[in-house]
Design a protein around this motif. Structure first.
Motif, PDB file in Angstrom:
ATOM      1  N   PHE A  26       0.830  -1.210   0.000  1.00 49.75           N
ATOM      2  CA  PHE A  26       0.000   0.000   0.000  1.00 49.75           C
ATOM      3  C   PHE A  26       0.863   1.259   0.000  1.00 49.75           C
ATOM      4  N   HIS A  27       1.998   1.195   0.664  1.00 46.14           N
ATOM      5  CA  HIS A  27       2.920   2.339   0.673  1.00 46.14           C
ATOM      6  C   HIS A  27       3.437   2.622  -0.736  1.00 46.14           C
ATOM      7  N   LEU A  28       3.862   1.595  -1.453  1.00 43.91           N
ATOM      8  CA  LEU A  28       4.380   1.789  -2.801  1.00 43.91           C
ATOM      9  C   LEU A  28       3.286   2.263  -3.753  1.00 43.91           C
ATOM     10  N   ALA A  29       2.088   1.709  -3.595  1.00 45.72           N
ATOM     11  CA  ALA A  29       0.970   2.137  -4.455  1.00 45.72           C
ATOM     12  C   ALA A  29       0.655   3.611  -4.219  1.00 45.72           C
ATOM     13  N   ALA A  30       0.726   4.048  -2.957  1.00 49.11           N
ATOM     14  CA  ALA A  30       0.471   5.457  -2.651  1.00 49.11           C
ATOM     15  C   ALA A  30       1.526   6.371  -3.260  1.00 49.11           C
ATOM     16  N   LYS A  31       2.721   5.815  -3.529  1.00 48.88           N
ATOM     17  CA  LYS A  31       3.795   6.573  -4.170  1.00 48.88           C
ATOM     18  C   LYS A  31       3.672   6.579  -5.695  1.00 48.88           C
ATOM     19  N   GLY A  32       2.630   5.929  -6.206  1.00 46.15           N
ATOM     20  CA  GLY A  32       2.409   5.926  -7.648  1.00 46.15           C
ATOM     21  C   GLY A  32       2.957   4.715  -8.376  1.00 46.15           C
ATOM     22  N   GLU A  33       3.489   3.737  -7.649  1.00 46.18           N
ATOM     23  CA  GLU A  33       4.025   2.542  -8.302  1.00 46.18           C
ATOM     24  C   GLU A  33       2.880   1.591  -8.683  1.00 46.18           C
ATOM     25  N   GLU A  34       3.132   0.791  -9.718  1.00 43.25           N
ATOM     26  CA  GLU A  34       2.171  -0.246 -10.100  1.00 43.25           C
ATOM     27  C   GLU A  34       2.475  -1.493  -9.271  1.00 43.25           C
ATOM     28  N   VAL A  35       1.536  -1.863  -8.402  1.00 42.14           N
ATOM     29  CA  VAL A  35       1.761  -2.941  -7.438  1.00 42.14           C
ATOM     30  C   VAL A  35       0.698  -4.015  -7.609  1.00 42.14           C
ATOM     31  N   VAL A  36       1.158  -5.253  -7.714  1.00 44.80           N
ATOM     32  CA  VAL A  36       0.287  -6.422  -7.816  1.00 44.80           C
ATOM     33  C   VAL A  36       0.678  -7.385  -6.699  1.00 44.80           C
ATOM     34  N   VAL A  37      -0.299  -7.985  -6.048  1.00 43.36           N
ATOM     35  CA  VAL A  37      -0.044  -8.990  -5.023  1.00 43.36           C
ATOM     36  C   VAL A  37      -0.709 -10.289  -5.432  1.00 43.36           C
ATOM     37  N   VAL A  38       0.068 -11.366  -5.421  1.00 40.61           N
ATOM     38  CA  VAL A  38      -0.468 -12.699  -5.671  1.00 40.61           C
ATOM     39  C   VAL A  38      -0.447 -13.441  -4.344  1.00 40.61           C
ATOM     40  N   THR A  39      -1.605 -13.918  -3.929  1.00 42.12           N
ATOM     41  CA  THR A  39      -1.742 -14.495  -2.598  1.00 42.12           C
ATOM     42  C   THR A  39      -2.803 -15.590  -2.624  1.00 42.12           C
ATOM     43  N   SER A  40      -3.082 -16.163  -1.473  1.00 43.68           N
ATOM     44  CA  SER A  40      -4.116 -17.195  -1.381  1.00 43.68           C
ATOM     45  C   SER A  40      -5.470 -16.548  -1.088  1.00 43.68           C
ATOM     46  N   ARG A  41      -6.505 -17.357  -1.121  1.00 45.82           N
ATOM     47  CA  ARG A  41      -7.852 -16.845  -0.858  1.00 45.82           C
ATOM     48  C   ARG A  41      -8.266 -17.034   0.591  1.00 45.82           C
ATOM     49  N   GLY A  42      -7.349 -17.510   1.428  1.00 44.63           N
ATOM     50  CA  GLY A  42      -7.695 -17.813   2.805  1.00 44.63           C
ATOM     51  C   GLY A  42      -7.183 -16.802   3.801  1.00 44.63           C
ATOM     52  N   LEU A  43      -7.524 -17.054   5.065  1.00 41.89           N
ATOM     53  CA  LEU A  43      -7.043 -16.273   6.197  1.00 41.89           C
ATOM     54  C   LEU A  43      -6.292 -17.201   7.141  1.00 41.89           C
ATOM     55  N   TYR A  44      -5.263 -16.683   7.773  1.00 46.25           N
ATOM     56  CA  TYR A  44      -4.426 -17.513   8.639  1.00 46.25           C
ATOM     57  C   TYR A  44      -5.232 -18.169   9.753  1.00 46.25           C
ATOM     58  N   ALA A  84       0.405 -26.969  -3.917  1.00 44.21           N
ATOM     59  CA  ALA A  84      -0.646 -26.331  -4.711  1.00 44.21           C
ATOM     60  C   ALA A  84      -0.343 -24.842  -4.914  1.00 44.21           C
ATOM     61  N   LEU A  85       0.148 -24.184  -3.859  1.00 38.49           N
ATOM     62  CA  LEU A  85       0.476 -22.768  -3.983  1.00 38.49           C
ATOM     63  C   LEU A  85       1.640 -22.547  -4.939  1.00 38.49           C
ATOM     64  N   TYR A  86       2.648 -23.419  -4.895  1.00 40.21           N
ATOM     65  CA  TYR A  86       3.765 -23.293  -5.831  1.00 40.21           C
ATOM     66  C   TYR A  86       3.248 -23.278  -7.261  1.00 40.21           C
ATOM     67  N   LEU A  87       2.364 -24.212  -7.570  1.00 34.74           N
ATOM     68  CA  LEU A  87       1.833 -24.325  -8.927  1.00 34.74           C
ATOM     69  C   LEU A  87       1.045 -23.078  -9.310  1.00 34.74           C
ATOM     70  N   HIS A  88       0.132 -22.649  -8.429  1.00 33.62           N
ATOM     71  CA  HIS A  88      -0.709 -21.495  -8.744  1.00 33.62           C
ATOM     72  C   HIS A  88       0.114 -20.206  -8.830  1.00 33.62           C
ATOM     73  N   PHE A  89       1.092 -20.048  -7.947  1.00 37.17           N
ATOM     74  CA  PHE A  89       1.926 -18.859  -7.984  1.00 37.17           C
ATOM     75  C   PHE A  89       2.775 -18.822  -9.257  1.00 37.17           C
ATOM     76  N   ALA A  90       3.313 -19.973  -9.662  1.00 36.23           N
ATOM     77  CA  ALA A  90       4.126 -20.013 -10.877  1.00 36.23           C
ATOM     78  C   ALA A  90       3.292 -19.655 -12.100  1.00 36.23           C
ATOM     79  N   VAL A  91       2.080 -20.209 -12.174  1.00 35.16           N
ATOM     80  CA  VAL A  91       1.194 -19.893 -13.300  1.00 35.16           C
ATOM     81  C   VAL A  91       0.861 -18.399 -13.308  1.00 35.16           C
ATOM     82  N   ALA A  92       0.575 -17.839 -12.117  1.00 31.75           N
ATOM     83  CA  ALA A  92       0.255 -16.410 -12.022  1.00 31.75           C
ATOM     84  C   ALA A  92       1.448 -15.554 -12.447  1.00 31.75           C
ATOM     85  N   ALA A  93       2.656 -15.957 -12.048  1.00 31.04           N
ATOM     86  CA  ALA A  93       3.844 -15.194 -12.434  1.00 31.04           C
ATOM     87  C   ALA A  93       4.016 -15.180 -13.943  1.00 31.04           C
ATOM     88  N   MET A  94       3.833 -16.330 -14.580  1.00 26.81           N
ATOM     89  CA  MET A  94       3.986 -16.404 -16.028  1.00 26.81           C
ATOM     90  C   MET A  94       2.905 -15.585 -16.736  1.00 26.81           C
TER      91      MET A  94
END
Length: 424
Positions: A26-44, A84-94
């Motif tokens: 959020f700090h970088l986005a407020a500075k005008g940077e293009e920020v993307v977050v790839v994460t899971s759909r759950g909560l800890y 499962a996260l490794y696979l989904h994160f790799a696909v998202a990165a590509m």
């Protein structure tokens, strides 16, 4: 340059790595940077939660790719979720990354950099490893054994990801030293400490804390633990000390949070008949941290000695922000233990020294001047050497240097193309 962050959890999740990543994104986005977050759909702390697959929050584009389905309380469940996260994160990165972008990879799930280093190479992106811990050494230190040659292959692949990275960000000096021994290029290593909300969390007098009355803590000397109690920590030294202090009616141990060992701690408290001396609460909303952290007279922090240089307990920063001292149980010469003793903002107790801990707590209950001095010194240390603004500025500077190097590389490419065309 687009910054793409990868971590198991992100806001509104309240776990430690989620809060750190959320602050930075959020700090970088407020500075005008293009920020993307790839994460899971759950909560800890809510296995049933399923957050939206995609949304934009305060300028950050969030892609949620997977929800934990096997659970984190058993190693096989954690392993399956990690795969499962490794696979989904790799696909998202590509799918999301373009040439020259920056992939900032945290360490949840462990060894995520091994997977995403390949994606960064294939997409011609910068890789930044944001190391909260060092695997597989953490797993080995906790007793997990990998069948040969699997362990050696993991170590080799991890070492390659460290050498490939444009930058390896360690959260403490001893971790940085460990990275050097693993072959990470010295010029690639940066130390940026974790942080807390040191502007929202401020020292507060015990008598002004309404949460103490609400939780029935008034008149008690409160020793608190706030956050995750995981496999790298221990609680037996504290319980053994508590048994020696049964006659101290004004003493209370307050536990706020969760983690792998939390249920074991609670069960052992009941088994030993120590329940009147303990009080348990779940993770608190971030808005309550200024009250929950200052509800204690002093906090305790633990780390198994074998984890030194592999993990650094970042909960110390929240304790210091609250103007409270810390009793560190682990290696008395460890990084955080040395910090609190050097700056007189707490004390260090060796793991297993229950008698020493009991004696320290008994003295502390009768020495409010020392407790107050620890708290003042802790906040002064945080303001002088740590703090959220300082760490976020360090991140800004680091990422700006990558942007500059990327621009220089593109200009060099353009110059080469022009030269070739002129030659033709």
């Amino acid at each position: 340059m687009k910054f793409i962050f990868f971590n198991r959890f992100f806001a509104p999740d309240l776990s430690a790595t989620s809060q750190l990543l959320s602050d930075l994104a959020f700090h970088l986005a407020a500075k005008g940077e293009e920020v993307v977050v790839v994460t899971s759909r759950g909560l800890y702390d809510d296995a049933a939660a399923e957050l939206p697959a995609r949304e934009t929050s305060d300028g950050v584009t969030i892609h949620r790719v997977y929800r934990s389905r096997f659970g984190r309380h058993f190693l096989w469940g954690r392993a399956l979720d990690a795969l499962a996260l490794y696979l989904h994160f790799a696909v998202a990165a590509m799918r999301l990354a373009a040439r020259g972008d920056c992939l900032v990879v945290m360490t949840d799930p462990p060894l995520l950099s091994v997977v995403l280093a390949s994606a960064a190479w294939l997409k011609s992106c910068h890789l930044v490893n944001w190391l909260q811990d060092i695997y597989p050494e953490v797993a080995l230190g906790l007793g997990l054994r990998f069948p040969p040659p699997f362990g050696a292959l993991l170590v080799g692949a991890r070492d390659l990801s460290l050498k490939f990275a444009a930058c390896n960000v360690a959260i403490a000096e001893r971790m940085a030293a460990r990275l050097l021994t693993l072959g990470a290029p010295p010029e690639s290593i940066a130390v940026i400490p974790n942080w807390c909300d040191d502007e929202g969390v401020r020292p507060r007098p015990i008598e002004d804390n309404v949460l103490r009355a609400e939780w029935g803590l008034s008149g008690r000397f409160v020793v608190a633990y706030s956050g995750n109690l995981g496999r790298a920590h221990e609680y037996r030294t504290l319980l053994d000390a508590a048994e020696r202090l049964r006659e101290e009616a004004d003493l209370l141990f307050l536990f706020i949070g969760g983690g792998y060992l939390a249920s074991g701690l609670r069960a052992e408290v009941e088994r030993r008949g120590l329940a009147p001396m303990f009080q348990f609460h779940p993770y608190q909303d971030a808005k309550l941290l200024p009250l929950s952290l200052t509800a204690a007279n002093v906090h305790w922090i633990s780390l198994q000695p074998t984890m030194e240089g592999l993990i650094s307990p970042s909960k110390f920063y929240g304790v210091a922000a609250a103007g409270r001292g810390a009793i560190v149980i682990g290696d008395p010469k460890g990084e955080i233990a040395s910090l609190v003793t050097r700056h007189d903002c707490g004390a260090a107790i060796a793991s297993g020294d229950a008698a020493g801990l009991a004696a320290l707590l008994r003295r502390s209950m009768r020495d409010p001047e020392t407790i107050d001095r620890w708290g003042r010194n802790a906040r002064a240390l945080l303001d002088g050497e740590f703090g959220r603004r300082r760490s976020l500025l360090q991140w800004e500077t680091l990422l700006a240097s990558l942007q500059l190097s990327s621009v220089d590389a593109h200009e060099l490419d353009a110059t080469c193309v022009s030269a070739r065309r002129a030659a033709e």
